[in-house]
Design an enzyme around this catalytic site. Structure first.
Site, short mmCIF file in Angstrom:
data_model
loop_
_atom_site.label_atom_id
_atom_site.label_comp_id
_atom_site.label_asym_id
_atom_site.label_seq_id
_atom_site.Cartn_x
_atom_site.Cartn_y
_atom_site.Cartn_z
N HIS A 69 8.34 4.80 -7.14
CA HIS A 69 9.52 4.52 -6.33
C HIS A 69 10.11 5.76 -5.67
O HIS A 69 10.78 5.67 -4.65
CB HIS A 69 10.60 3.87 -7.21
CG HIS A 69 10.17 2.61 -7.86
ND1 HIS A 69 9.21 2.57 -8.85
CD2 HIS A 69 10.57 1.32 -7.69
CE1 HIS A 69 9.02 1.32 -9.24
NE2 HIS A 69 9.83 0.55 -8.55
N TRP B 138 -2.45 -3.15 -3.31
CA TRP B 138 -1.07 -3.58 -3.12
C TRP B 138 -1.07 -4.35 -1.79
O TRP B 138 -1.17 -3.75 -0.73
CB TRP B 138 -0.16 -2.37 -2.96
CG TRP B 138 0.48 -1.73 -4.13
CD1 TRP B 138 1.81 -1.49 -4.29
CD2 TRP B 138 -0.14 -1.14 -5.30
NE1 TRP B 138 2.06 -0.82 -5.46
CE2 TRP B 138 0.88 -0.59 -6.11
CE3 TRP B 138 -1.45 -1.05 -5.74
CZ2 TRP B 138 0.62 0.05 -7.32
CZ3 TRP B 138 -1.72 -0.41 -6.94
CH2 TRP B 138 -0.69 0.12 -7.72
N TYR C 83 1.01 -6.22 0.67
CA TYR C 83 2.39 -6.51 1.05
C TYR C 83 2.48 -6.94 2.51
O TYR C 83 2.19 -6.14 3.41
CB TYR C 83 3.26 -5.26 0.88
CG TYR C 83 3.51 -4.84 -0.55
CD1 TYR C 83 3.13 -5.62 -1.63
CD2 TYR C 83 4.15 -3.63 -0.81
CE1 TYR C 83 3.38 -5.23 -2.92
CE2 TYR C 83 4.39 -3.22 -2.12
CZ TYR C 83 4.01 -4.03 -3.17
OH TYR C 83 4.24 -3.64 -4.45
N LYS D 21 -2.05 -6.66 -6.28
CA LYS D 21 -0.62 -6.74 -6.59
C LYS D 21 0.07 -7.41 -5.41
O LYS D 21 0.00 -6.93 -4.28
CB LYS D 21 -0.05 -5.33 -6.81
CG LYS D 21 1.45 -5.30 -7.06
CD LYS D 21 1.96 -3.87 -7.04
CE LYS D 21 3.48 -3.84 -7.20
NZ LYS D 21 4.04 -2.49 -6.96
N GLY E 156 7.25 -6.63 -9.70
CA GLY E 156 8.50 -6.96 -10.38
C GLY E 156 9.66 -7.12 -9.43
O GLY E 156 10.57 -7.91 -9.67
#
Length: 255
Positions: free
Chosen positions: A21, A142, A144, A176, A202
């Site tokens: 992050h 990932w 997205y 993910k 999450g």
């Protein structure tokens, strides 16, 4: 060489503690405790997690290959949120060779599916995937949805199932993916991924009960686990939250 997920899963399921992050969001998600990577690594070493996710700089300075017990997942690409580009691009920042030298058991790479620059990210992913496969390291995509092409549709089963399918087509071992919001529609996303294992991001901090229900629901939908950051280390008692999450996944806490 076949890339195995055994090192980063337990009985076929995964719980990763995410801590990339700092690059993506700056310090907005941190408090006095979570801003310290050493504290996050201590939490990751609790026995509840099957992997911890670091960018290369954090891994280099805090992770101890051969000493740290939790498997390391290196995030190979990244960007900041300062530019706020509606068509994001996340460049490759760490080589597979460097990740191996840092002790990585697996690799992660973001593709912003729907972005104007998705083809560049897919090209980089494919190059990384070939090298990772030669070294026997699993590559986690990932996936997205971002950009004008998918604006307002980022969490729909149509777009997320497309993202999951692209992960399969590109050769990822695991994907993910954001959650659609209900297990019925997310089961279609999981099905679209084929033999690619699906783990769910999450996301932002939510109420404890809502988060734990989501974990149960994604398992019902066929997902293999969760990638959690803020909903663990922003919790009032991060270790207890990790235990509760692990119990949903395995019916017990530590391995």
């Amino acid at each position: 060489m076949f890339s195995s997920l055994e090192k980063i899963t337990r009985n076929g399921r995964a719980l990763f503690l995410a801590y990339d992050h700092g690059m993506e969001h700056g310090t907005a998600d941190f408090n006095q405790r979570s801003v310290d990577p050493e504290k996050i690594l201590e939490l990751a070493e609790s026995g509840y997690f099957t992997g911890v996710i670091f960018q290369k700089g954090v891994a280099e300075k805090y992770y101890r290959p051969g000493i740290s017990r939790v498997p390391l997942i290196i995030k190979l690409n990244g960007k900041t949120s300062l530019a706020a580009d509606p068509e994001p691009y996340s460049p490759l920042l760490c080589s597979v060779e460097e990740a191996v030298s840092l002790g990585a058991s697996a690799l992660g790479y973001t593709i912003y599916i729907g972005s104007r620059y998705e083809s560049q990210m897919m090209k980089e992913f494919s190059q990384v995937e070939q090298e990772a496969d030669e070294r026997g390291l699993p590559l986690i995509a990932w996936m997205y949805p971002r950009g004008k092409a998918v604006l307002g549709k980022e969490f729909t089963p149509e777009v997320l199932s497309y993202a999951a399918r692209v992960a399969l087509e590109l050769g990822a071992e695991m994907a993910k993916i954001p959650y659609t919001g209900d297990p019925e529609s997310f089961s279609w996303v999981v099905k679209a991924a084929g033999k690619v294992k699906v783990v769910v991001q999450g996301g932002p901090k939510v109420k404890e009960g809502d988060f734990l229900k989501m974990v149960q629901d994604i398992l019902t939908a066929g997902a293999s686990g969760a990638v959690v950051g803020r909903n663990i280390w922003q919790a009032e008692d991060p270790l207890l939250m990790a235990e509760k999450t692990a119990k949903i996944l395995w019916g017990k806490g530590k391995a």
